[in-house]
Every structure is written in structure tokens, then in C-alpha cells.
Design a protein around this motif. Structure first.
Motif, PDB file in Angstrom:
ATOM      1  N   GLU A 123       9.190  -8.440-108.467  1.00 19.66           N
ATOM      2  CA  GLU A 123       8.311  -9.600-108.287  1.00 19.66           C
ATOM      3  C   GLU A 123       8.155  -9.915-106.793  1.00 19.66           C
ATOM      4  OE1 GLU A 123       8.491 -14.387-109.150  1.00 19.66           O
ATOM      5  OE2 GLU A 123       9.544 -13.045-110.554  1.00 19.66           O
ATOM      6  N   GLY A 124       9.269  -9.887-106.054  1.00 19.51           N
ATOM      7  CA  GLY A 124       9.228 -10.153-104.614  1.00 19.51           C
ATOM      8  C   GLY A 124       8.394  -9.126-103.864  1.00 19.51           C
ATOM      9  N   VAL A 125       8.550  -7.854-104.213  1.00 19.33           N
ATOM     10  CA  VAL A 125       7.788  -6.783-103.557  1.00 19.33           C
ATOM     11  C   VAL A 125       6.305  -6.909-103.901  1.00 19.33           C
ATOM     12  CG1 VAL A 125       7.396  -4.285-103.517  1.00 19.33           C
ATOM     13  CG2 VAL A 125       9.726  -5.189-103.312  1.00 19.33           C
ATOM     14  N   ASP A 126       5.999  -7.260-105.137  1.00 23.21           N
ATOM     15  CA  ASP A 126       4.591  -7.425-105.514  1.00 23.21           C
ATOM     16  C   ASP A 126       3.910  -8.535-104.695  1.00 23.21           C
ATOM     17  OD1 ASP A 126       4.619  -5.297-107.269  1.00 23.21           O
ATOM     18  OD2 ASP A 126       4.942  -6.529-109.058  1.00 23.21           O
ATOM     19  N   HIS A 127       4.657  -9.579-104.377  1.00 26.74           N
ATOM     20  CA  HIS A 127       4.114 -10.626-103.489  1.00 26.74           C
ATOM     21  C   HIS A 127       3.840 -10.044-102.100  1.00 26.74           C
ATOM     22  CE1 HIS A 127       4.190 -14.252-105.873  1.00 26.74           C
ATOM     23  NE2 HIS A 127       5.410 -13.975-106.296  1.00 26.74           N
ATOM     24  N   LEU A 128       4.790  -9.242-101.600  1.00 25.35           N
ATOM     25  CA  LEU A 128       4.658  -8.672-100.260  1.00 25.35           C
ATOM     26  C   LEU A 128       3.458  -7.741-100.124  1.00 25.35           C
ATOM     27  CD1 LEU A 128       8.398  -7.843 -99.498  1.00 25.35           C
ATOM     28  CD2 LEU A 128       7.003  -9.587 -98.379  1.00 25.35           C
ATOM     29  N   VAL A 129       3.201  -6.946-101.149  1.00 25.67           N
ATOM     30  CA  VAL A 129       2.133  -5.938-101.046  1.00 25.67           C
ATOM     31  C   VAL A 129       0.770  -6.452-101.499  1.00 25.67           C
ATOM     32  CG1 VAL A 129       3.790  -4.047-101.271  1.00 25.67           C
ATOM     33  CG2 VAL A 129       2.571  -4.855-103.316  1.00 25.67           C
ATOM     34  N   ASN A 130       0.718  -7.678-102.013  1.00 22.97           N
ATOM     35  CA  ASN A 130      -0.545  -8.264-102.451  1.00 22.97           C
ATOM     36  C   ASN A 130      -1.329  -8.736-101.226  1.00 22.97           C
ATOM     37  OD1 ASN A 130      -2.641  -9.850-103.398  1.00 22.97           O
ATOM     38  ND2 ASN A 130      -1.381 -10.979-104.871  1.00 22.97           N
ATOM     39  N   PRO A 131      -2.495  -8.134-100.952  1.00 23.14           N
ATOM     40  CA  PRO A 131      -3.247  -8.517 -99.749  1.00 23.14           C
ATOM     41  C   PRO A 131      -3.757  -9.958 -99.770  1.00 23.14           C
ATOM     42  CG  PRO A 131      -4.493  -6.923-101.070  1.00 23.14           C
ATOM     43  CD  PRO A 131      -3.154  -7.077-101.722  1.00 23.14           C
ATOM     44  N   LEU A 132      -3.780 -10.602-100.948  1.00 21.90           N
ATOM     45  CA  LEU A 132      -4.242 -11.986-101.042  1.00 21.90           C
ATOM     46  C   LEU A 132      -3.098 -12.996-100.898  1.00 21.90           C
ATOM     47  CD1 LEU A 132      -6.755 -11.510-104.001  1.00 21.90           C
ATOM     48  CD2 LEU A 132      -7.213 -11.430-101.543  1.00 21.90           C
ATOM     49  N   ASP A 133      -1.878 -12.482-100.807  1.00 26.85           N
ATOM     50  CA  ASP A 133      -0.690 -13.322-100.672  1.00 26.85           C
ATOM     51  C   ASP A 133      -0.264 -13.312 -99.204  1.00 26.85           C
ATOM     52  OD1 ASP A 133       2.003 -14.369-100.839  1.00 26.85           O
ATOM     53  OD2 ASP A 133       2.038 -13.788-102.957  1.00 26.85           O
ATOM     54  N   ASN A 134       0.247 -14.406 -98.715  1.00 32.35           N
ATOM     55  CA  ASN A 134       0.655 -14.505 -97.311  1.00 32.35           C
ATOM     56  C   ASN A 134       2.126 -14.127 -97.098  1.00 32.35           C
ATOM     57  OD1 ASN A 134      -0.125 -15.068 -94.641  1.00 32.35           O
ATOM     58  ND2 ASN A 134       0.831 -17.090 -94.749  1.00 32.35           N
TER      59      ASN A 134
END
Length: 195
Positions: A123-134
Motif C-alpha cells: 500500500e505504501g509503495v503504491d502511494h509512492l509510485v502513483n503519479p497523482l499522489d504527492n
């Protein structure tokens, strides 16, 4: 026939020094910069700073130690994972392409966050690699602040994840830019004690 160079490297260095001082005295730093060239200037900057830069030792249990300053960089496991990813890619990574490094980031996060639930890691990595997430910007800002709290801004610039824009030419009429994020610390100063 004598094939020896007309000047030794020491004599050439003396001539360059004299000429550089003359240009500087004439107020023509622009010509001095043009003569040296930006890529060589960056190499010289790295060479000059090597005396100040500490080796970064990453221990088997993922502690980050600035050996020559005898200081530990205190980072959370997620920050360490991000840092390890960028250390492993001295060529740089574009934030918008972070998803291409998802598996590698999961590997680093799993290694640095012993005992953390795998679903939380993913879940943490998915936040990191999401270009729409800061999230990636927040992590890089935290890493930067940690280094700036320990050293001056010039020295820290080698350890932080910083921007580097690369200009590319495709044919004669198409120019595109790659906005890379890199750690400029010379890799010979990085000592990895883990597998």
C-alpha cells in the motif's frame, strides 16, 4: 626525433592557472566558464568537494552512517527504501516513471521495514509510485531535511535526491527534456554492507 611533450602536466596546470587569473582579473568569468565548459566544471566541483564528503555506510541492518562525520542518518524505513532505490540508479529516475520501479521499491521497503505487514508495504509503495499522489515528494523532502539538519546546504546537495534536467535531441527539430531525480554522491563513497 624527440616525441616528448613540449610541456609537463605541471607546467600546463601553471599556464592554465595564470590564464584563469588573467580572465578573472579582467572581469571575464563568462569566457573562463566557456573555456572550461559546464560538464568539466561539474566534475571539478565534485573533485573539490570529495575532501569534505563523507563515506555513506549502509549496514546489514540498514542503518545509514556518515562514517567520516561519525553521525547516523535517522530515517524511517520508507525513506530508506526510497533512498536505496535512487542510490541503485545513478543515472536518475523520473518521478512519472516510478511505477516501473515498483517491484524494486517493494524489495527495499521489505528489507528496511522488518516485521511490517506485506499489505502495508505494498500500500505504501503504491502511494509512492502513483503519479497523482504527492507521497514521493513528501518522502524526498523529509530526506532532504534530515541531511540539511546535519550539514551545510552545499555538502547536503550531494546526498539528497535532487532534480537534474537532461535535454535530448531527436533529429534536428524535436527537443525533449527528461526531468530526472538523482543522488549525485560519487558512488565510490557508498559502502553497502548488506546483500
Amino acid at each position: 626525433m624527440n616525441h616528448e611533450a613540449p610541456y609537463t602536466v605541471e607546467e600546463i596546470a601553471e599556464q592554465v592557472s595564470t590564464l584563469a587569473k588573467q580572465l578573472h582579473a579582467a572581469g571575464r568569468k563568462d569566457l573562463l566558464l566557456k573555456a572550461i565548459g559546464a560538464p568539466l566544471l561539474e566534475e571539478l566541483r565534485i573533485e573539490a568537494s570529495k575532501a569534505k564528503l563523507s563515506r555513506l555506510i549502509i549496514t546489514e541492518d540498514y542503518r545509514f552512517i556518515l562514517a567520516d562525520y561519525q553521525k547516523e542518518i535517522e530515517l524511517q524505513p520508507v525513506h530508506k527504501a526510497v533512498y536505496l532505490l535512487f542510490l541503485a540508479h545513478p543515472e536518475g529516475i523520473e518521478f512519472k516513471r516510478l511505477a516501473d520501479y515498483r517491484d524494486e521499491l517493494i524489495k527495499y521497503y521489505t528489507a528496511t521495514a522488518k516485521g511490517l505487514d506485506r499489505d502495508k508495504i505494498i500500500e505504501g509503495v503504491d502511494h509512492l509510485v502513483n503519479p497523482l499522489d504527492n507521497a514521493i515528494n513528501e518522502k524526498c523532502s523529509r530526506i532532504k531535511k534530515t541531511f540539511l539538519d546535519m550539514m551545510d546546504e552545499y555538502t547536503a546537495s550531494y546526498y539528497i535526491i535532487s532534480s537534474h534536467t537532461q535535454k535530448h535531441f531527436e533529429g534536428s527539430n524535436r527537443i525533449w527534456y527528461e526531468r530526472l531525480k538523482i543522488i549525485t554522491l560519487p558512488r565510490e563513497l557508498v559502502v553497502l554492507l548488506h546483500n
